[in-house]
Design a protein around this motif. Structure first.
Motif, PDB file in Angstrom:
ATOM      1  N   ARG A  84      27.357 130.667  27.231  1.00  0.00           N
ATOM      2  CA  ARG A  84      26.266 129.855  27.784  1.00  0.00           C
ATOM      3  C   ARG A  84      24.977 129.997  26.986  1.00  0.00           C
ATOM      4  O   ARG A  84      24.226 129.035  26.831  1.00  0.00           O
ATOM      5  CB  ARG A  84      26.044 130.213  29.257  1.00  0.00           C
ATOM      6  N   GLY A  85      24.726 131.184  26.467  1.00  0.00           N
ATOM      7  CA  GLY A  85      23.538 131.365  25.638  1.00  0.00           C
ATOM      8  C   GLY A  85      23.609 130.520  24.372  1.00  0.00           C
ATOM      9  O   GLY A  85      22.595 129.958  23.928  1.00  0.00           O
ATOM     10  N   GLU A  88      22.733 126.955  25.332  1.00  0.00           N
ATOM     11  CA  GLU A  88      21.290 126.784  25.559  1.00  0.00           C
ATOM     12  C   GLU A  88      20.538 126.709  24.239  1.00  0.00           C
ATOM     13  O   GLU A  88      19.639 125.873  24.071  1.00  0.00           O
ATOM     14  CB  GLU A  88      20.773 127.936  26.416  1.00  0.00           C
ATOM     15  N   ARG A  89      20.888 127.567  23.296  1.00  0.00           N
ATOM     16  CA  ARG A  89      20.204 127.561  21.992  1.00  0.00           C
ATOM     17  C   ARG A  89      20.493 126.269  21.223  1.00  0.00           C
ATOM     18  O   ARG A  89      19.654 125.799  20.458  1.00  0.00           O
ATOM     19  CB  ARG A  89      20.631 128.777  21.165  1.00  0.00           C
ATOM     20  N   GLY A  91      21.117 123.374  22.673  1.00  0.00           N
ATOM     21  CA  GLY A  91      20.648 122.217  23.425  1.00  0.00           C
ATOM     22  C   GLY A  91      21.753 121.308  23.905  1.00  0.00           C
ATOM     23  O   GLY A  91      21.557 120.101  24.040  1.00  0.00           O
ATOM     24  N   ASP A  93      25.528 121.065  26.576  1.00  0.00           N
ATOM     25  CA  ASP A  93      26.345 121.660  27.628  1.00  0.00           C
ATOM     26  C   ASP A  93      27.704 122.023  27.059  1.00  0.00           C
ATOM     27  O   ASP A  93      28.228 121.320  26.183  1.00  0.00           O
ATOM     28  CB  ASP A  93      26.540 120.667  28.774  1.00  0.00           C
TER      29      ASP A  93
END
Length: 345
Positions: A84-85, A88-89, A91, A93
């Motif tokens: 998940r990290g 997020e980095r 941008g 899903d």
């Protein structure tokens, strides 16, 4: 039919496979291949028509056999949590893991209707009925194997020829299960030739004329090359992947990107997540697909699946047709030199 092509292009699913590459290889006297993997049946049919617009020479299509390996959903969920990290980095899903047969029945219908000259299968053994159905459409049927046992099973199922894939090969291990086959190519080739009368195409780490000559001398009817074509202008290889092929040193077999063992250049993502990735294909492939797409778009070689064989430093930025013709000449010269060398006293 026999297989009168000493050089066979590996299918190169996932982007590098293009109609232009397959056509250029076939037009130069090799056997070009289209990868049906990750393509819809409609896109596959369109690719076939594009190849035929570029060449009248025969070419092949490779199909993924639907996998039946058990999947631990809890392990997939845990891997998703670890990624998940990364999402997020980047941008994006993460993708949604699900069962997927890659349009198996629809693609079988396409290759039958289009009367493809050669059809090869990877990731499993089709039933005898499927093999006979494809052959009835006029195709020569090849099955990818990574062990002598798989070779014997493919022979019993009615395959016309085998692709023996050594552990040196780039990309996914093509055997019947995720944990099949760690044989080196030369040993595998000799064992398969002892265990079945079928013609064998040798695959794994071959990237120059001398390598082609070596497997022909060892009994193969042809050499299959994949990584050697990745830097050709006709290939759909990303810019970051092309650069990495000439600058990265090491390869390793990993499940980190797709949940199925595959050999690629060792980059950041492989090193960070190799130990955590479960055996779960295509679920992990679907999970990481948005990450890899974003990395290709941004040119981030640290997050892309940089599939490559152990001979990747032998690859060159050369047009595919020119490469096929030159490798054929080099292979013939290597075989001639070998026969002229004194042996014994």
């Amino acid at each position: 039919m026999a297989l009168p092509y000493p050089i066979v292009q590996a299918p190169l699913a996932g982007g590098p496979s293009t109609p232009e590459l397959a056509a250029a290889v076939s037009d130069a006297g090799g056997l070009g291949f289209l990868a049906a993997g990750y393509r819809s049946a409609e896109d596959l049919r369109a690719d076939i028509k594009k190849v035929r617009a570029h060449t009248r020479a025969p070419f092949g299509v490779n199909l993924f056999v639907p996998t039946s390996d058990p999947v631990d959903q809890a392990a997939v969920d845990l891997y998703a949590a670890k990624l998940r990290g990364e999402a997020e980095r980047s941008g994006v899903d993460l993708g949604v893991p699900r069962d997927d047969d890659d349009g198996w029945q629809a693609k079988l219908a396409v290759v039958a209707e289009e009367r493809i000259a050669v059809v090869s299968f990877t990731f499993g053994l089709p039933s005898r009925a499927v093999i006979e159905g494809v052959r009835d459409s006029g195709a020569y049927v090849m099955v990818t194997v990574t062990t002598p046992g798989e070779a014997a099973a493919a022979h019993q199922a009615g395959a016309d020829a085998l692709v023996a894939q050594g552990i040196e090969a780039g990309g996914h291990r093509g055997g019947f299960t995720d944990d099949s086959g760690d044989y080196g190519l030369l040993v595998l080739l000799r064992l398969v030739l002892r265990s079945t009368p079928l013609p064998v195409v040798a695959a794994g780490g071959i990237a120059d004329g001398e390598g082609i000559a070596a497997v022909l001398a060892a009994g193969a009817v042809a050499a299959q090359l994949g990584t050697a074509f990745l830097r050709c202008p006709e290939a759909g290889t990303s810019a970051a992947h092309r650069e990495a092929l000439s600058s990265y040193d090491r390869t390793a077999v990993t499940r980190a990107f797709t949940g199925r063992r595959a050999r690629g250049l060792v980059n950041r993502f492989l090193e960070e997540y190799d130990d955590d990735a479960p055996s779960a294909y295509p679920q992990v492939h679907q999970l990481t697909a948005p990450l890899r797409a974003a990395a290709r778009k941004s040119g981030d070689a640290g997050t892309i699946n940089l599939w490559a064989g152990q001979g990747h430093r032998l690859s060159e930025e050369v047009p595919a047709g020119e490469l096929v013709r030159r490798l054929g000449t080099e292979a013939r010269e290597a075989l001639t030199r070998a026969t002229r060398r004194p042996f014994g006293h």
